[in-house]
Design an enzyme around this catalytic site. Structure first.
Site, PDB file in Angstrom:
ATOM      1  N   HIS A 126       0.973  -1.194   0.027  1.00  0.00           N
ATOM      2  CA  HIS A 126      -0.047   0.075  -0.012  1.00  0.00           C
ATOM      3  C   HIS A 126       0.845   1.122  -0.056  1.00  0.00           C
ATOM      4  CE1 HIS A 126      -3.887   1.904   1.526  1.00  0.00           C
ATOM      5  NE2 HIS A 126      -3.397   2.850   1.131  1.00  0.00           N
ATOM      6  N   LEU A 131       2.445   6.664  -5.033  1.00  0.00           N
ATOM      7  CA  LEU A 131       3.679   7.018  -5.747  1.00  0.00           C
ATOM      8  C   LEU A 131       3.411   8.387  -6.335  1.00  0.00           C
ATOM      9  CD1 LEU A 131       5.137   3.850  -7.249  1.00  0.00           C
ATOM     10  CD2 LEU A 131       5.851   5.006  -5.038  1.00  0.00           C
ATOM     11  N   ASN A 133      -5.094   6.101  -6.851  1.00  0.00           N
ATOM     12  CA  ASN A 133      -5.555   7.412  -6.935  1.00  0.00           C
ATOM     13  C   ASN A 133      -4.582   8.466  -7.336  1.00  0.00           C
ATOM     14  OD1 ASN A 133      -4.027   7.236  -4.531  1.00  0.00           O
ATOM     15  ND2 ASN A 133      -5.008   8.563  -3.294  1.00  0.00           N
ATOM     16  N   HIS A 158     -10.941   0.958   1.756  1.00  0.00           N
ATOM     17  CA  HIS A 158     -10.591   2.240   2.730  1.00  0.00           C
ATOM     18  C   HIS A 158     -11.923   2.396   3.667  1.00  0.00           C
ATOM     19  CE1 HIS A 158      -8.839   6.607   3.781  1.00  0.00           C
ATOM     20  NE2 HIS A 158      -9.715   6.055   4.461  1.00  0.00           N
ATOM     21  N   ASP A 215       1.293   2.449   3.764  1.00  0.00           N
ATOM     22  CA  ASP A 215       0.318   3.669   3.337  1.00  0.00           C
ATOM     23  C   ASP A 215       1.087   4.627   3.036  1.00  0.00           C
ATOM     24  OD1 ASP A 215      -1.895   5.255   2.580  1.00  0.00           O
ATOM     25  OD2 ASP A 215      -2.839   5.078   4.684  1.00  0.00           O
ATOM     26  N   HIS A 245       3.666  13.920   0.687  1.00  0.00           N
ATOM     27  CA  HIS A 245       3.299  15.181   0.568  1.00  0.00           C
ATOM     28  C   HIS A 245       4.399  16.400   0.433  1.00  0.00           C
ATOM     29  CE1 HIS A 245      -0.909  14.282   0.772  1.00  0.00           C
ATOM     30  NE2 HIS A 245      -0.795  13.582   1.591  1.00  0.00           N
ATOM     31  N   GLY A 275      -1.702  12.329   5.636  1.00  0.00           N
ATOM     32  CA  GLY A 275      -0.727  11.344   5.265  1.00  0.00           C
ATOM     33  C   GLY A 275       0.685  11.408   5.914  1.00  0.00           C
TER      34      GLY A 275
END
Lengths: 438, 309
Positions: free
Chosen positions: A67, A70, A101, A186, A314, A318, A333
């Site tokens: 998970h 990228l 996503n 999710h 996960d 950012h 995140g």
């Protein structure tokens, strides 16, 4: 991957080989030749092979992170396939599973092929794409899962967006059965988490932040389990984070339903109190949110018992512009690839919560089984994907030295013990002593 | 005497000695407000900026008057007419103000924790003028000042805080401050407006307003934010008023000499009846005067006025 040519033979000597898939936990040498595992044994010799002395270290199958985000295409200032896979190599991962996503999302076969083509050009570890469950991740119409499976998608997920419509989820589970692939959900009931930014509990009360109740996750986990029962389709629960989710998984497993789950390193190690103790550091903002100490205990027990099958980061990189803002406005995140192993070794293995073999299992054969991958074992003749971890190596987390473009971690400045020191992908050394060399 | 705190962000983290020092200093500041010529030179040459991302009448005016009475220069940034409208980040706005030479930034912001963020990116002292649902420390201090002045002490007082506790920064600051000063606190309101695990902050919580008010030394009524009704947190202002509004009858359950407080602005006839709001028990106007005194004390103590004397 952009690793080309025949790799040099490599002898990893004298380490503690931990390969749960084969039930091995013993001091051994490992010989890699021509991109495959050639031999496991004692006192191995190989003319012309480079030697890596692994005495006191753990030699394990290349780690799989099922998970990661990228961000390519569409948000390359946050991460791209080159930087994200270098981060993976630095963190000891030889395979990463890239969520759908992106912008645009990976919701048809041409996008799956595009991710694989970009990876072939730029990646330094294996990249396996996930396809979207619904077109545009909108939660309405099913995406062309069959085409995507043929093009190489290993699972389907609208991750980042819960599949709110139960009928859509039912159809997705039913339809995906044709391809034997899991739907990764999710789980979060959106009406219960609107505008919420952390876990709902004492600390959200103190901080005056809107909270997400644990039940928002559990309601959807319960729904998905029931839909798995109804359809026979495979559900994989992404980033399980609450005690209630663990209880639901436990009973689903007891019933023999096709339900699997993953947990992230941060949800196994950090609590919602950190939002308070860091005075609203936006690097603590993650979805699902950091939960309570009781949730952490329940997740650890579930991990130890195998109620949770896999650990996945996960990884959600950012840009600092997305985090250097007020708490409510910051992106959710945590950049997780480069801290996962040392955090887990420090907090779980050295602290005596689980033995190293369990940790390795949840990072290798656990995810491999869920996704039907060949990777995740050091069996002879299999791919030469190997990670070496030095359990005694102590370093301080320094986000400025990350290979990831995402420096967003709440672990900056933490001293951790147990870092990866060698990453080998298909026989190619891609990381040595913390430096990415591919 | 000097403050241990470099910023005024939250009473949760403020040591008791700092609160006592501010309250004691405010006592002498209050005397200045009643002088015919309200101007002392203490902060001459200092510049204080108010940066308000939410509407405010009394807090902003109170800070500005406090600064002016001590001869500081004040600049107020209304976000509706500033670069914020052009999409400037809080960090950039604040650093711009700092490099122009301001000595202190007072901020009100709709997001909890924003003042902590500001304090991390600025070198000058930051004063929290209310951050989201988190804290409003200067309001907490002026409320405690008012109680202490009227009751002679805070230790052992029983304070009932009534209304929308969930969204109230005033409630949180009062709870932390009063607990540290040895008072006991009970909160009451509709179940949807009581946040989870509030008891762990060291207070009693009840949905029965009569129970909360009974034998209280202080009844503090919070403003009901009517927009909450749209979110479905309570059905109507009418029912709220009937079940949780503070009326003569309910106030009479408190001690006979109980104080009635409200941070303002009031919704008369909803959370508080005019009959009690305008009664001799009400300290609502005096709270406003005390607000200026407390803010003078804070500016004086933070901006090193003491050293020049």
């Amino acid at each position: 991957m952009r690793l080309r040519g025949n790799p040099e033979p490599l002898l990893i000597r004298g380490g503690r080989v931990i390969d749960p898939a084969q039930g091995i936990d013993a001091e051994m040498d490992v010989l890699l030749f021509d991109g495959v595992v050639r031999q496991l044994g004692h006192g191995l010799e190989a003319d012309g092979a480079r030697v890596f002395e692994a005495r006191g270290m753990w030699v394990v199958p290349g780690l799989i992170d099922m998970h990661v985000h990228l961000r390519e295409p569409g948000e390359e200032w946050k991460e791209d396939i080159a930087s994200g896979t270098r981060a993976a190599a630095a963190g000891g991962f030889t395979t990463v599973v890239a969520m759908a996503n992106t912008k645009p999302p990976v919701d048809d076969a041409s996008m799956v092929r595009s991710i694989l083509a970009r990876a072939a050009e730029k990646a330094v570890v294996r990249v396996l794409p996930v396809g979207a469950v619904t077109r545009g991740l909108e939660g309405k119409e099913l995406a062309e899962m069959g085409d995507m499976a043929e093009a190489g998608a290993v699972a389907f997920s609208d991750d980042g967006h819960p599949i709110a419509d139960a009928e859509v989820m039912r159809c997705a589970l039913q339809y995906a059965r044709a391809f034997g692939k899991p739907i990764i959900d999710h789980c979060q009931e959106p009406s219960l988490t609107r505008d919420a930014v952390m876990h709902l509990g004492y600390w959200s009360t103190v901080l005056g932040l809107r909270g997400m109740p644990a039940e928002a996750e559990e309601i959807m986990v319960a729904r998905d389990i029931m839909l798995a029962r109804l359809t026979g389709g495979r559900v994989h629960i992404a980033h399980a984070s609450t005690r209630g989710t663990v209880e639901l998984l436990r009973s689903a497993r007891a019933e023999g339903l096709p339900v699997t789950a993953e947990v992230t390193p941060v949800h196994l190690c950090l609590t919602d109190q950190l939002v308070h103790d860091t005075a609203y550091d936006t690097n603590t903002k993650v979805n699902p949110p950091l939960r309570t100490a009781e949730d952490v205990q329940a997740l650890r027990r579930a991990l130890a018992e195998g109620v949770v099958d896999a650990i996945a980061t996960d990884h959600a990189p950012h840009h600092r512009d997305d985090k250097e803002v007020e708490y409510n406005y910051a992106a959710f995140g945590i950049s997780g690839l480069e801290t996962a192993v040392p955090l887990l070794v420090t907090e779980l293995v050295h602290a005596g919560v689980i033995p190293p073999a369990t940790l390795v299992e949840r990072l290798t054969v656990g995810p491999a089984r869920i996704l039907g991958l060949e990777a995740g074992s050091l069996r002879v003749g299999g791919p030469a994907d190997v990670t070496v971890i030095d359990p005694g190596l102590e370093k301080t987390v320094d986000p400025d030295r990350f290979y990831s473009k995402g420096r967003n971690t709440p672990l900056a400045g933490r001293k951790l013990r147990g870092w990866p020191v060698l990453t080998v992908v298909a026989g190619h050394v891609v990381m040595r002593e913390g430096e990415v060399v591919a | 005497m000097k403050l241990k705190s470099r910023h005024i962000l939250a009473l949760e983290e403020m040591p008791r000695e700092d609160m006592e020092l501010i309250l004691d200093t405010a006592q002498s500041m209050k005397e200045i407000i009643y002088r015919p010529i309200k101007k002392v030179p203490t902060l001459r040459g200092k510049t204080v900026v108010t940066l308000f991302y939410e509407p405010s009448t009394r807090t902003r005016t109170s800070f500005e008057l406090a600064a002016k009475y001590m001869s500081a220069d004040t600049v107020s940034i209304a976000t509706a007419t500033s670069s914020v409208q052009k999409g400037e980040t809080l960090k950039d706005t604040a650093r711009t103000l700092q490099v122009m030479g301001s000595d202190c930034v007072i901020m009100r912001h709709p997001v909890s924790g924003s003042c902590h963020f500001l304090a991390r990116v600025l070198d000058v002292p930051v004063i929290n003028g209310g951050d989201g649902m988190h804290e409003h420390p200067t309001q907490g201090l002026l409320d405690m000042f008012t109680m202490r002045e009227k009751k002679g002490r805070l230790e052992g007082l029983r304070v009932a805080i009534i209304g929308d506790i969930y969204h109230s920064r005033v409630a949180r600051s009062n709870i932390w401050g009063l607990k540290k000063m040895g008072a006991s606190v009970v909160v009451s309101g509709p179940p949807t407006l009581l946040p989870p695990e509030i008891e762990r902050m060291g207070v009693e919580a009840t949905t029965r307003v009569e129970e909360a008010v009974r034998d209280a030394d202080v009844v503090m009524v919070l403003r009901l934010q009517l927009e909450r009704q749209q979110r479905g947190l309570f059905p109507s202002a009418r029912e709220y008023s009937r079940l949780w509004g503070i009326t003569r009858e309910r106030l009479d359950l408190a001690k006979p000499d109980a104080l009635l407080m409200h941070p303002g602005p009031m919704n008369r006839g909803i959370e508080i009846s005019s009959e009690v709001a305008d009664s001799p028990q009400s300290t609502i106007e005096e709270q406003v005067t005390n607000g200026v005194a407390v803010r003078m004390a804070i500016l004086y103590l933070l901006l090193g006025g003491g050293e020049e004397k």
